[in-house]
Design a protein around this motif. Structure first.
Motif, PDB file in Angstrom:
ATOM      1  N   ALA A  77      53.318  38.248  66.452  1.00 32.57           N
ATOM      2  CA  ALA A  77      53.269  36.930  65.808  1.00 32.57           C
ATOM      3  C   ALA A  77      52.200  36.100  66.517  1.00 32.57           C
ATOM      4  N   VAL A  78      50.979  36.202  66.026  1.00 31.13           N
ATOM      5  CA  VAL A  78      49.823  35.510  66.599  1.00 31.13           C
ATOM      6  C   VAL A  78      49.034  34.911  65.447  1.00 31.13           C
ATOM      7  N   GLN A  79      48.673  33.629  65.542  1.00 36.38           N
ATOM      8  CA  GLN A  79      48.083  32.989  64.363  1.00 36.38           C
ATOM      9  C   GLN A  79      46.608  33.302  64.153  1.00 36.38           C
TER      10      GLN A  79
ATOM     11  N   GLU B   4      44.945  41.299  65.158  1.00 35.39           N
ATOM     12  CA  GLU B   4      44.519  42.671  64.864  1.00 35.39           C
ATOM     13  C   GLU B   4      44.340  43.486  66.142  1.00 35.39           C
ATOM     14  N   ILE B   5      43.851  42.862  67.199  1.00 34.71           N
ATOM     15  CA  ILE B   5      43.707  43.570  68.473  1.00 34.71           C
ATOM     16  C   ILE B   5      45.067  44.006  69.001  1.00 34.71           C
ATOM     17  N   ALA B   6      46.047  43.077  68.963  1.00 33.10           N
ATOM     18  CA  ALA B   6      47.389  43.404  69.452  1.00 33.10           C
ATOM     19  C   ALA B   6      48.011  44.531  68.640  1.00 33.10           C
TER      20      ALA B   6
ATOM     21  N   LEU C 234      49.153  48.246  70.189  1.00 30.05           N
ATOM     22  CA  LEU C 234      50.511  48.763  70.046  1.00 30.05           C
ATOM     23  C   LEU C 234      50.529  50.110  69.326  1.00 30.05           C
ATOM     24  N   ARG C 235      49.685  50.241  68.309  1.00 25.41           N
ATOM     25  CA  ARG C 235      49.613  51.522  67.607  1.00 25.41           C
ATOM     26  C   ARG C 235      49.052  52.603  68.519  1.00 25.41           C
ATOM     27  N   ALA C 236      48.084  52.223  69.366  1.00 25.18           N
ATOM     28  CA  ALA C 236      47.510  53.186  70.308  1.00 25.18           C
ATOM     29  C   ALA C 236      48.541  53.653  71.327  1.00 25.18           C
ATOM     30  N   LEU C 237      49.532  52.805  71.611  1.00 24.19           N
ATOM     31  CA  LEU C 237      50.594  53.164  72.549  1.00 24.19           C
ATOM     32  C   LEU C 237      51.659  54.043  71.899  1.00 24.19           C
ATOM     33  N   GLY C 238      51.506  54.287  70.591  1.00 22.79           N
ATOM     34  CA  GLY C 238      52.438  55.175  69.908  1.00 22.79           C
ATOM     35  C   GLY C 238      53.481  54.481  69.067  1.00 22.79           C
TER      36      GLY C 238
END
Length: 202
Positions: free
Chosen positions: A26-28, A34-36, A40-44
């Protein structure tokens, strides 16, 4: 960039193979969001829910119990710390709060709300965090109510506050209800933050 991590917090690890995991961001600011999501996806993380406001985040999280959430402290329509508290109550953990300020009172309120990590990063086109204003009822707090708030600020539950002050948990709850009416908020983290910033508690 500054980071405060709760003692005992561990680094996030990729989800075990075969197990689906869900996270909420939850970032405006779109670029930061998109970076976050990518990290997170890269962490699996199997599924990453993205939102730009408190309302969007609540709707996205309503049907899920996630493994992690990354929340901006000052979202456009409300306080990220309050959102984190509600998410944790619903089973979301751990939580990371990102802010463009290093306000120590906000950090303390975040940790009291159960945040595992508070990251302060320079502003880059983001809106400044929303901080609660000082309510008129602050000066009407009784000595006992201040004692209750001090213990709440230290992270103690109603039962622990009661044990420390020789009160029942129900009496502590009543004190907190009166405090909420005076301060105009029933959110524990916001009550603590208002009183910390006003110097009522330390």
């Amino acid at each position: 960039m500054s980071t405060v991590v709760e003692r005992g917090a561990v680094r996030a690890a990729p989800a075990p193979r075969g197990r689906r995991s869900t996270a909420l961001v939850a970032v405006q600011t779109l670029a930061a969001r998109e970076i976050a999501v990518r990290v997170l996806r890269a962490l699996g993380t199997s599924e990453v829910l993205a939102a730009s406001t408190v309302l969007e985040a609540r709707r996205a999280a309503a049907a899920h119990t996630g493994d992690a959430c990354v929340v901006e402290a000052g979202l456009q329509d409300g306080a990220g710390i309050s959102l984190v508290r509600d998410l944790r109550a619903a089973g979301w953990s751990p939580a990371v709060v990102v802010s463009t300020t290093e306000d120590p009172w906000m950090v303390r309120a975040a940790l009291a709300a159960g945040v595992r990590c508070f990251v302060s990063t320079p502003a880059s086109g983001t809106v400044a965090p929303v901080l609660p204003s000082t309510p008129e009822g602050l000066q009407n707090l009784s000595g006992r109510e201040v004692e209750v708030l001090q213990l709440v600020a230290d992270g103690q539950s109603n039962r622990e506050v009661g044990d420390a002050l020789g009160l029942s948990a129900l009496t502590v709850k009543s004190h907190l209800a009166r405090i909420a009416r005076k301060l105009g908020t029933g959110d524990r983290a916001e009550m603590v933050l208002v009183c910390l910033r006003a110097g009522v508690i330390s």
